[in-house]
Design an enzyme around this catalytic site. Structure first.
Site, PDB file in Angstrom:
ATOM      1  N   LYS A 110       6.862 -14.208 -58.411  1.00 52.42           N
ATOM      2  CA  LYS A 110       5.753 -13.254 -58.313  1.00 52.42           C
ATOM      3  C   LYS A 110       4.686 -13.863 -57.389  1.00 52.42           C
ATOM      4  CE  LYS A 110       2.789 -10.653 -61.546  1.00 52.42           C
ATOM      5  NZ  LYS A 110       2.578 -10.376 -62.961  1.00 52.42           N
ATOM      6  N   ASP A 122      -1.057  -7.637 -49.822  1.00 53.65           N
ATOM      7  CA  ASP A 122      -0.599  -8.772 -49.008  1.00 53.65           C
ATOM      8  C   ASP A 122       0.641  -9.448 -49.596  1.00 53.65           C
ATOM      9  OD1 ASP A 122      -1.638  -9.965 -51.230  1.00 53.65           O
ATOM     10  OD2 ASP A 122      -3.132 -11.188 -50.183  1.00 53.65           O
ATOM     11  N   ARG A 173       8.988 -16.023 -62.979  1.00 51.73           N
ATOM     12  CA  ARG A 173       9.056 -15.277 -64.237  1.00 51.73           C
ATOM     13  C   ARG A 173      10.528 -15.135 -64.643  1.00 51.73           C
ATOM     14  NH1 ARG A 173       5.698  -9.808 -64.656  1.00 51.73           N
ATOM     15  NH2 ARG A 173       7.072  -9.019 -63.042  1.00 51.73           N
ATOM     16  N   ASP A 249       5.161   1.511 -65.727  1.00 52.87           N
ATOM     17  CA  ASP A 249       5.869   0.486 -64.947  1.00 52.87           C
ATOM     18  C   ASP A 249       5.735  -0.883 -65.607  1.00 52.87           C
ATOM     19  OD1 ASP A 249       3.156   1.167 -64.004  1.00 52.87           O
ATOM     20  OD2 ASP A 249       3.337  -0.689 -62.875  1.00 52.87           O
TER      21      ASP A 249
HETATM   22  P1  AMP Z   1       0.681  -4.662 -61.406  1.00 49.46           P
HETATM   23  O1  AMP Z   1      -0.758  -4.335 -61.520  1.00 49.46           O
HETATM   24  O2  AMP Z   1       0.952  -6.144 -61.251  1.00 49.46           O
HETATM   25  O3  AMP Z   1       1.499  -4.051 -62.493  1.00 49.46           O
HETATM   26  O4  AMP Z   1       1.163  -4.031 -60.047  1.00 49.46           O
HETATM   27  C1  AMP Z   1       1.172  -2.658 -59.781  1.00 49.46           C
HETATM   28  C2  AMP Z   1       1.803  -2.406 -58.454  1.00 49.46           C
HETATM   29  O5  AMP Z   1       1.024  -2.957 -57.398  1.00 49.46           O
HETATM   30  C3  AMP Z   1       3.194  -3.002 -58.280  1.00 49.46           C
HETATM   31  O6  AMP Z   1       3.944  -2.138 -57.480  1.00 49.46           O
HETATM   32  C4  AMP Z   1       2.901  -4.290 -57.559  1.00 49.46           C
HETATM   33  O7  AMP Z   1       4.017  -4.768 -56.866  1.00 49.46           O
HETATM   34  C5  AMP Z   1       1.796  -3.868 -56.626  1.00 49.46           C
HETATM   35  N1  AMP Z   1       0.955  -5.014 -56.221  1.00 49.46           N
HETATM   36  C6  AMP Z   1       0.097  -5.709 -56.988  1.00 49.46           C
HETATM   37  N2  AMP Z   1      -0.490  -6.686 -56.279  1.00 49.46           N
HETATM   38  C7  AMP Z   1       0.004  -6.629 -55.025  1.00 49.46           C
HETATM   39  C8  AMP Z   1      -0.212  -7.373 -53.822  1.00 49.46           C
HETATM   40  N3  AMP Z   1      -1.071  -8.397 -53.766  1.00 49.46           N
HETATM   41  N4  AMP Z   1       0.494  -7.008 -52.735  1.00 49.46           N
HETATM   42  C9  AMP Z   1       1.356  -5.989 -52.774  1.00 49.46           C
HETATM   43  N5  AMP Z   1       1.597  -5.258 -53.863  1.00 49.46           N
HETATM   44  C10 AMP Z   1       0.931  -5.553 -54.985  1.00 49.46           C
HETATM   45 MG    MG Z   2       3.313  -4.263 -63.098  1.00 53.15          MG
END
Ligand code: AMP
Ligand code: MG
Length: 482
Positions: A110, A122, A173, A249
């Site tokens: 991750k 990014d 992870r 998700d």
């Molecule tokens: P999360 O909040 O970690 O559940 O992420 C929600 C969505 O945002 C998922 O599709 C992640 O892959 C995407 N995402 C979160 N942070 C980033 C990042 N820095 N760059 C690209 N995608 C991100």
């Molecule tokens: Mg997520």
């Protein structure tokens, strides 16, 4: 030199709509910050003959192990109720590792760089949130709550830009899989029933082989997931865990807790507790977690409709009935969980009042959730004066009478309580302190906290300091860390 990787990558063999084949983007100067030797050994992996430099290269993705075949997985999800196409925007699954006992685990990085699903991100992650996920996921494991695990955190040697400039990091992870409710939503939204059937078969094969030969696999899968997610949320309620971002998700079909973003543990008992800065309406507040679990399961059920029955109306009716079994199930499991916390055997008509009266008292007196149960187990806590309060003592008389009614020895009741009431939880101020130190290259506090949280149900030397809630009156806030 053999580490013991044994990859058999089944998800990457699915058709292209399920994933993008992509390698982690190499990083500047990887440096191993924390490594979970116990977990490595549970996975039958041996890094003892590998130097730190080499381990850093492996867990940054700069050098992929033989047999890995890395992919970013496609998924969608309801984020705060709104449907969006998502996918691994900052993660890659490097492969599925099989242990000697034939258990299969996803190994995922991750923070490993951009993918086709990165949208405007990014693809990178910051050190603080990755270490936070490491601590809390391992704490959940210690609490005997189904969860993804954390194997390593590596600093990338690169800085990333958020509101401020932060140190970049990659978390490894480990999960029994990364299939989410949102994975089903993604495939279902494409309206190709064959793909949906592939995902159903894959999921059953991987997580629920017991229904392989059933007459209605989709309906049975729904029932099994309701059962697992119901158990999971009851466990969260038991220890005062607030996930903070229960988007579809972020809900696995394995029933493991996943995505430790803005999560935190409740100190003072207040059902409306919310820590996440972005959860303005309290959608994911402590008391709403069972409601949202059901809501998410209903979204899962919707995906399965075409597979439940060819007759859509019939399928909807069956799915609705199944989903509506949630409340009764939850209520029963929650009551039993609270009985366990109070050391009560058997059932009594008045149990519900006994339990609710205690919670109401805790709420009114702003009592610490974890420490109140410690007090009931006759353990010293910092707030002992609170527990001499008349209403509490009166309640205790009722509770003790109820225990006597069950005719069980006090040792037996205590044992039940001890197995269900943690003496220590990841206290917010303790985590913040450990993270701040780690940012400044001092890893002592993080290692201490991880050690204590491994055995949260056991008296340990030096535990007292970790049992106290923060003395600060400032409201604790958490951030997504994306
Ligand atoms: P999360 O909040 O970690 O559940 O992420 C929600 C969505 O945002 C998922 O599709 C992640 O892959 C995407 N995402 C979160 N942070 C980033 C990042 N820095 N760059 C690209 N995608 C991100
Ligand atoms: Mg997520």
């Amino acid at each position: 030199m053999t580490i013991g990787w044994h990859f058999n990558n089944t998800y990457s063999k699915l058709s292209d709509i399920f994933k993008e084949e992509i390698k982690p983007i190499p990083v500047n100067s990887p440096e191993l910050i924390i490594f979970n030797e116990r977990l490595a050994s549970e996975l039958n992996l041996d890094f003892s003959k590998i130097d730190k430099n080499q381990i850093s290269k492996i867990f940054s993705g700069n050098e992929l192990p033989d047999g890995s075949n890395s992919i970013a997985q496609a998924y969608a999800g309801h984020q705060f109720g709104h449907f969006t196409m998502l996918g691994d925007g900052r993660a890659v699954l490097i492969g599925e590792h099989t242990t000697k006992s034939n258990d299969k685990y996803d190994i995922q990085f991750k923070g490993s760089g951009k993918t086709a699903f990165s949208r405007n991100g990014d693809g990178r992650a910051a050190l603080g949130p990755m270490l936070r996920e490491y601590i809390i996921s391992e704490a959940m494991y210690g609490l005997n709550i189904p969860t993804t695990r954390s194997l390593a955190v590596v600093k990338t040697g690169e800085s990333i830009q958020r509101e401020t400039t932060l140190q970049g990091a990659i978390l490894t992870r480990v999960a029994s899989s990364h299939i989410r409710v949102g994975t089903f939503q993604y495939i279902a939204s494409r309206q190709k029933i064959n793909d949906l059937k592939v995902l159903l078969d894959y999921t059953i094969d991987r997580h629920y082989p017991e229904i392989k030969d059933s007459n209605n696999q989709a309906l049975d899968l729904l029932n099994l997931l309701i059962e697992r997610q119901c158990n999971l949320v009851v466990d969260w309620m038991r220890v005062g865990f607030i996930h903070g971002v229960m988007n579809t998700d972020n809900m696995t079909v394995s029933g493991e807790t996943i995505d430790y973003g803005p999560c935190a543990f409740m100190d003072t008992y207040d059902p409306k507790t919310v820590f996440s800065s972005i959860d303005q309406t309290g959608r994911y507040a402590y008391c709403n977690q069972p409601v949202i679990t059901k809501w998410n399961l209903a979204r899962f059920a919707e995906c399965l409709i075409p597979l439940i029955d060819k007759d859509q109306n019939k399928a909807i009716k069956m799915a609705t009935e199944t989903i509506n079994s949630f409340e009764k199930k939850y209520e029963e499991k929650w009551m039993n969980m609270m009985r366990d916390k109070l050391g009560l055997f058997g059932l009594d008509d008045k149990d519900k009042f006994l339990i609710l009266d205690l919670l109401t008292w805790m709420h009114e007196k702003k009592a610490d959730y974890t420490n109140t149960f410690c007090n009931l187990m006759d353990l010293e806590t910092d707030e002992d004066h609170l527990y001499n309060e008349k209403n509490f003592l009166d309640w205790k008389v009722r509770w003790k009478n109820r225990i006597l009614k069950g005719n069980n020895s006090s040792e037996k009741c205590k044992k039940l309580m001890k197995n269900n009431n943690p003496l220590v939880i990841p206290r917010n101020h303790k985590i913040e302190h450990a993270l701040e130190a780690a940012e400044n290259n001092n890893l002592k506090p993080i290692n201490e906290i991880l050690e204590i949280l491994q055995k949260p149900y056991t008296e340990q030397k030096g535990i007292r300091d970790f049992q106290l809630p923060s003395k600060s009156n400032k409201k604790y806030q958490t951030y997504c860390g994306t």
